[in-house]
Design a protein around this motif. Structure first.
Motif, PDB file in Angstrom:
ATOM      1  N   TRP A 226       0.835  -1.209   0.000  1.00 10.95           N
ATOM      2  CA  TRP A 226       0.000   0.000   0.000  1.00 10.95           C
ATOM      3  C   TRP A 226       0.874   1.265   0.000  1.00 10.95           C
ATOM      4  CZ3 TRP A 226      -0.822   3.618   4.085  1.00 10.95           C
ATOM      5  CH2 TRP A 226      -1.854   4.497   3.856  1.00 10.95           C
ATOM      6  N   LEU A 227       1.932   1.254   0.786  1.00 10.63           N
ATOM      7  CA  LEU A 227       2.817   2.418   0.843  1.00 10.63           C
ATOM      8  C   LEU A 227       3.539   2.621  -0.487  1.00 10.63           C
ATOM      9  CD1 LEU A 227       4.329   2.045   4.429  1.00 10.63           C
ATOM     10  CD2 LEU A 227       2.664   3.729   3.632  1.00 10.63           C
ATOM     11  N   TRP A 228       3.957   1.501  -1.110  1.00  5.91           N
ATOM     12  CA  TRP A 228       4.592   1.616  -2.425  1.00  5.91           C
ATOM     13  C   TRP A 228       3.629   2.243  -3.437  1.00  5.91           C
ATOM     14  CZ3 TRP A 228       9.188   1.495  -4.584  1.00  5.91           C
ATOM     15  CH2 TRP A 228      10.256   0.927  -3.873  1.00  5.91           C
ATOM     16  N   SER A 229       2.382   1.786  -3.399  1.00  3.06           N
ATOM     17  CA  SER A 229       1.388   2.312  -4.346  1.00  3.06           C
ATOM     18  C   SER A 229       1.154   3.796  -4.111  1.00  3.06           C
ATOM     19  CB  SER A 229       0.066   1.542  -4.191  1.00  3.06           C
ATOM     20  OG  SER A 229       0.262   0.163  -4.439  1.00  3.06           O
ATOM     21  N   ILE A 230       1.031   4.168  -2.840  1.00  3.19           N
ATOM     22  CA  ILE A 230       0.796   5.578  -2.525  1.00  3.19           C
ATOM     23  C   ILE A 230       1.957   6.431  -2.999  1.00  3.19           C
ATOM     24  CG2 ILE A 230       0.572   7.230  -0.622  1.00  3.19           C
ATOM     25  CD1 ILE A 230      -1.982   5.759  -1.197  1.00  3.19           C
ATOM     26  N   ASN A 231       3.186   5.990  -2.731  1.00  2.00           N
ATOM     27  CA  ASN A 231       4.361   6.757  -3.140  1.00  2.00           C
ATOM     28  C   ASN A 231       4.403   6.946  -4.645  1.00  2.00           C
ATOM     29  OD1 ASN A 231       6.590   7.467  -0.994  1.00  2.00           O
ATOM     30  ND2 ASN A 231       5.596   5.597  -0.276  1.00  2.00           N
ATOM     31  N   ILE A 232       4.163   5.851  -5.353  1.00  2.00           N
ATOM     32  CA  ILE A 232       4.203   5.931  -6.821  1.00  2.00           C
ATOM     33  C   ILE A 232       3.079   6.841  -7.326  1.00  2.00           C
ATOM     34  CG2 ILE A 232       3.916   4.607  -8.950  1.00  2.00           C
ATOM     35  CD1 ILE A 232       5.288   2.251  -7.503  1.00  2.00           C
ATOM     36  N   GLY A 233       1.854   6.686  -6.724  1.00  2.00           N
ATOM     37  CA  GLY A 233       0.719   7.503  -7.173  1.00  2.00           C
ATOM     38  C   GLY A 233       0.951   8.983  -6.935  1.00  2.00           C
ATOM     39  N   ILE A 234       1.478   9.315  -5.757  1.00  2.00           N
ATOM     40  CA  ILE A 234       1.721  10.720  -5.454  1.00  2.00           C
ATOM     41  C   ILE A 234       2.825  11.271  -6.365  1.00  2.00           C
ATOM     42  CG2 ILE A 234       2.645  12.274  -3.691  1.00  2.00           C
ATOM     43  CD1 ILE A 234       1.067  10.751  -1.625  1.00  2.00           C
ATOM     44  N   ALA A 235       3.837  10.467  -6.594  1.00  2.00           N
ATOM     45  CA  ALA A 235       4.905  10.928  -7.480  1.00  2.00           C
ATOM     46  C   ALA A 235       4.362  11.237  -8.873  1.00  2.00           C
ATOM     47  CB  ALA A 235       6.013   9.882  -7.552  1.00  2.00           C
ATOM     48  N   LEU A 236       3.494  10.342  -9.389  1.00  2.00           N
ATOM     49  CA  LEU A 236       2.901  10.582 -10.717  1.00  2.00           C
ATOM     50  C   LEU A 236       2.009  11.821 -10.690  1.00  2.00           C
ATOM     51  CD1 LEU A 236       2.000   6.918 -11.766  1.00  2.00           C
ATOM     52  CD2 LEU A 236       3.882   8.335 -12.639  1.00  2.00           C
ATOM     53  N   ALA A 237       1.223  11.964  -9.599  1.00  2.00           N
ATOM     54  CA  ALA A 237       0.330  13.131  -9.507  1.00  2.00           C
ATOM     55  C   ALA A 237       1.130  14.422  -9.453  1.00  2.00           C
ATOM     56  CB  ALA A 237      -0.567  13.000  -8.271  1.00  2.00           C
ATOM     57  N   MET A 238       2.191  14.425  -8.654  1.00  2.00           N
ATOM     58  CA  MET A 238       2.993  15.632  -8.549  1.00  2.00           C
ATOM     59  C   MET A 238       3.700  15.949  -9.860  1.00  2.00           C
ATOM     60  SD  MET A 238       2.337  16.805  -5.671  1.00  2.00           S
ATOM     61  CE  MET A 238       3.527  18.128  -5.731  1.00  2.00           C
ATOM     62  N   LEU A 239       4.112  14.895 -10.582  1.00  2.00           N
ATOM     63  CA  LEU A 239       4.747  15.129 -11.883  1.00  2.00           C
ATOM     64  C   LEU A 239       3.753  15.758 -12.853  1.00  2.00           C
ATOM     65  CD1 LEU A 239       7.230  14.795 -13.647  1.00  2.00           C
ATOM     66  CD2 LEU A 239       6.458  12.472 -14.214  1.00  2.00           C
ATOM     67  N   SER A 240       2.512  15.238 -12.829  1.00  2.00           N
ATOM     68  CA  SER A 240       1.482  15.814 -13.707  1.00  2.00           C
ATOM     69  C   SER A 240       1.195  17.263 -13.327  1.00  2.00           C
ATOM     70  CB  SER A 240       0.195  14.982 -13.607  1.00  2.00           C
ATOM     71  OG  SER A 240       0.440  13.646 -13.996  1.00  2.00           O
ATOM     72  N   LEU A 241       1.128  17.515 -12.008  1.00  2.00           N
ATOM     73  CA  LEU A 241       0.883  18.874 -11.537  1.00  2.00           C
ATOM     74  C   LEU A 241       2.013  19.808 -11.970  1.00  2.00           C
ATOM     75  CD1 LEU A 241      -0.779  20.846  -9.797  1.00  2.00           C
ATOM     76  CD2 LEU A 241       0.547  20.082  -7.828  1.00  2.00           C
TER      77      LEU A 241
END
Length: 842
Positions: A226-241
């Motif tokens: 779950w933590l790996w998924s969250i980290n990857i998801g936030i990283a992708l979201a921040m990159l898009s932002l």
């Protein structure tokens, strides 16, 4: 060549001295707007990393805690088995030491589940006793409290709870074994039974341990994913932002570049169009640019003024203090010097400026420096012509303190000046009576307005104000404080001199005449003169007493002077006392400090008792209750209420409270019942055409039997308001109410009016009844009124029957009812009958 267009401030280096203080805040804001996605990314990633480490640390705390818990319960079961076989006390102690570890953990968990984070100090101590690592205890508590309702942590806690019952049974079994050992040595069969139970509990605890370990492993692996998924998801979201923000910045930059091309042209157009005069100079004060408004203000064109010093064309008006160089020019030089020193805060001042055509204008000037890395290079001056505004301000200030018609000081300003004088006398050694105040009221001024019109009245007021100004000394203050009222403040004037001035004004007023068409109009003047001395210490007290003194002058026949000395005269004190009662009456009505009393009226014959209804016959009276509990007679406050028009409110309060009480009595069937309740109505209320509607509404609202009500009116009030009285009596008698004419015999013109007022009772004035035994004439008057009342089919009531002898004499004369101290003293309504205490409102 000099520039003839408005300059655009620029800076070539980032460390420019004066400009830097203007530009850097904007650049910092722009920098923050550009890099905030990166900052947000770093913050989010940091928070996520810390949270992940914290969660993993908490899971690790569960794992290490489980090992200590498992070891403790195993040591406990082993020690208990040895104790069951050998009875060795040391084994029993070892059992408790081992069991204390899982039991401490269990109690800590139960406390956190029940109380949440509030139980952290106690739970931390218990977990420490459970041999948990001190640095992991906070993480263990945090995960338990805030994630207990999640599926993963919830299952983990549930497996932990599976061990609660076996542990408690193990503790109970140990207690039973210990108790049996104390009574008698165990038999082999008992030992075998104990070992079997211990073994069974050990098996349950082992199963709970294995289940806990399995859930712990599954939870750890799931949480890791779950933590790996969250980290990857936030990283992708921040990159898009970040990509989106970069795109928006690019578009914004392109728009800014497009808009920048229009700035210079728009600045020129705007400065030319605005009404403010804008002038730009270099550091030496030479004009570089000026807009059209500045050309009109100074009276010269830009071509004539360019490259010349601005101060040479800033001329102070002739009325300004100092010479040209010391006037407006000096101020401009000061402004340029401030600009050269880099003072960026705008300064504003208003000064008088004379243009090339010698027109004087009032100008507000503001300036702002412009500079680069070397220092201040230019200054921008903005001049706003505020001549009209200042003229309006002066006019408004004058209008706020003066009367438009006469040009005199108005009431507001007069009260202010009076307050200043009173405050000064408190701190100065001014002798008492060194100041005085006059309050003047024109006599018969309303006649002039009504007969000749308001224009004539205004002319009379102007003539009077001119006369008053001629009669006063230098330094005296004359004000118009009302329609036809004036006030004069006499400073440093003895009371004798003030009287002399007042008489001079009165004499001069008799000679004031205005010709209005074919008529010659005149008006007298009533003057109230008051010495400013103790106890008159406030503006309100002084003006109130001065008004009363003016009223006293009118009471003496108008065109008089009433001089009031607070230390000698007592007549105004009476007026002041009445005004104090007025305030008390208003406060009593608002605060509920009035209460009702009742006095019995006794029938002197059986027939009279039957006519009254056979029950209680009373008269309701009003009293005032002071804060200390004392009761005030109406004799003290009713005169003030009548003089100042408060009786209608008092009468309405009495009617409402009386009907409320009677309604309660009628609904609860209280005994003895009231068959006739008399309520007094004042003359002022009797003249109110709305009184009938009010009484009918109150009777219907409270549902009171109208046959029990008797309204008392005085003969003077009835005669004064005869048409209203007749209409009121007839309308309420149609409902069943009765009426009584009070204080009959006090007047001389009421006999002929009785036939027009169908009243039921005739109350003989108490002043006649009180000494009828000593005055034959009064006895004859009582007898005559009694016969007159009976002749008109009215029952008679004698007031002030204060002794048994008077009562018996009245009975012998055939009087129907008696009222007085010999019959009964007034008592609180609630004591007179069995009525609720609400009729006396506190």
């Amino acid at each position: 060549m000099p520039r003839l267009s408005p300059p655009i401030p620029t800076a070539t280096h980032s460390d420019a001295t004066p400009v830097q203080r203007y530009a850097l805040p904007k650049r910092k804001r722009s920098l923050l707007l550009s890099i905030w996605p990166f900052v947000a990314l770093a913050i989010v990633q940091t928070v996520l990393a810390i949270s992940s480490l914290h969660i993993l640390g908490a899971m690790r705390a569960f794992s290490s805690g489980e090992s200590q818990w498992s070891k403790g319960q195993k040591d406990a079961t082993y020690a208990l088995a040895r104790y069951a076989v050998s009875g060795d006390p040391a084994a029993y102690d070892q059992f408790h030491q081992g069991l204390h570890i899982p039991m401490s953990d269990m109690r800590a968990r139960l406390m956190l589940e029940d109380q949440g984070y509030a139980a952290r100090p106690q739970a931390a101590l218990l977990l420490l006793q459970g041999h948990n690592e001190p640095e992991e205890i906070n993480a263990l508590i945090w995960l338990t409290v805030y994630f207990k309702n999640t599926d993963s942590i919830g299952q983990l806690l549930a497996r932990w709870q599976d061990a609660d019952e076996p542990l408690q049974e193990l503790q109970t079994l140990a207690g039973d074994i210990y108790a049996s050992m104390q009574l008698a040595p165990p038999t082999p069969v008992q030992k075998q039974s104990w070992l079997a139970q211990i073994n069974a509990l050990q098996i349950q605890l082992s199963e709970a341990e294995r289940a806990f370990n399995k859930v712990l492993g599954d939870t750890s692996r799931a949480m890791n994913k779950w933590l790996w998924s969250i980290n990857i998801g936030i990283a992708l979201a921040m990159l898009s932002l970040l990509m989106g923000h970069t795109w928006r910045l690019q578009r914004k930059t392109a728009r800014a570049e497009d808009a920048l091309d229009l700035v210079s042209e728009r600045a020129s157009t705007t400065l030319a169009a605005i009404g403010e005069a804008v002038i730009t100079t270099d550091a030496a004060g030479h004009v570089m640019y000026m807009n059209r408004a500045a050309e009109e203000l100074l009276g010269v064109s830009l071509e004539q003024l360019v490259t010349s010093e601005l101060v040479q064309h800033m001329h102070a008006s002739p009325s300004s203090a100092g010479s040209d160089k010391d006037g407006a020019s000096a101020w401009v030089q000061t402004a340029i010097a401030d600009a050269l020193q880099g003072r960026e805060h705008p300064r504003e001042t208003i000064f008088r400026l004379c243009d090339a055509q010698h027109h004087v204008r009032e100008v507000k000037l503001a300036f702002t420096p412009i500079g680069d890395d070397i220092g201040t290079t230019e200054a921008v001056f903005v001049l706003h012509d505020v001549s009209q505004e200042q003229r309006y301000i002066r006019e408004l200030a004058w209008q706020a303190t003066h009367d438009q018609l006469t040009g005199l000081v108005n009431r507001y300003e007069f009260e202010r000046l009076l307050g200043v004088l009173l405050e000064q006398t408190k701190h100065e050694d001014t002798a008492p009576g060194d100041h005085a105040i006059m309050y003047l009221d024109l006599d018969q001024f309303k006649v002039i307005n009504d007969t000749a019109g308001h224009i004539a009245g205004d002319a009379m007021l102007r003539a009077m104000s001119a006369m008053l100004q001629r009669c006063l000394r230098a330094g005296d203050t004359l004000a118009r404080v009302g329609g036809d009222e004036f006030a004069i403040l006499l400073k440093h004037c003895s009371f004798e001199d003030a009287k002399r001035i007042a008489e001079q004004i009165r004499d001069a007023a008799q000679n004031v005449r205005i010709q209005w068409g074919e008529r010659s109009l005149s008006a007298g003047i009533s003057i109230g003169l008051v010495k400013l001395a103790a106890p008159l210490t406030s503006v309100e007290e002084v003006l109130r007493v001065a008004d009363m003194a003016s009223y006293g002058a009118k009471q003496r026949g108008r065109n008089n002077v009433y001089a009031y000395d607070p230390g000698v005269d007592q007549e105004i004190a009476r007026y002041v006392g009445e005004m104090e009662w007025v305030e008390r009456i208003k406060a009593a009505l608002e605060g509920g400090h009035f209460c009702l009393y009742a006095q019995a009226i006794e029938a002197l014959s059986t027939d009279a008792d039957e006519i009254a209804g056979g029950g209680l016959h009373i008269e309701v009276q009003i009293r005032m209750r002071l804060p200390d509990g004392n009761i005030i007679s109406p004799v003290l406050f009713i005169p003030a209420a009548e003089r100042y028009g408060l009786m209608p409110m008092v009468d309405r309060w009495v009617v409402k409270q009386t009907l409320q009480t009677l309604a309660h009595l009628q609904k609860t069937a209280q005994s003895p019942a009231i068959s006739c309740c008399a309520i007094n109505l004042s003359g002022t209320s009797l003249g109110d055409e709305r009184l009938l509607d009010f009484l009918q509404d109150q009777i219907a609202r409270h549902g009171v039997d109208p046959r029990t009500l008797c309204f008392e009116i005085t003969e003077t009030a009835a005669i004064t308001h005869l048409p209203n009285a007749i209409r009121l009596v007839k309308a309420l008698k149609a409902l069943g109410c009765r009426f009584s004419m009070d204080d009959f015999g006090a007047g001389v013109s009421s006999f002929g009016s009785l036939k027009n007022l169908p009243v039921d009772f005739l109350k003989i004035d108490g002043a006649i009844v009180a000494d009828m035994l000593n005055e034959p004439a009064h006895r004859a008057m009582v007898d005559a009124i009694n016969h007159l009342g009976h002749a008109l089919d009215m029952k008679t009531i004698a007031e002030f029957a204060s002794t048994p002898e008077i009562v018996e004499s009245l009975r012998g004369m055939g009087i129907d009812y008696a009222q007085g101290y010999a019959v009964g003293r007034p008592q609180p309504f609630s004591n007179t009958i069995a009525a609720p205490s609400s009729n006396c409102v506190h």
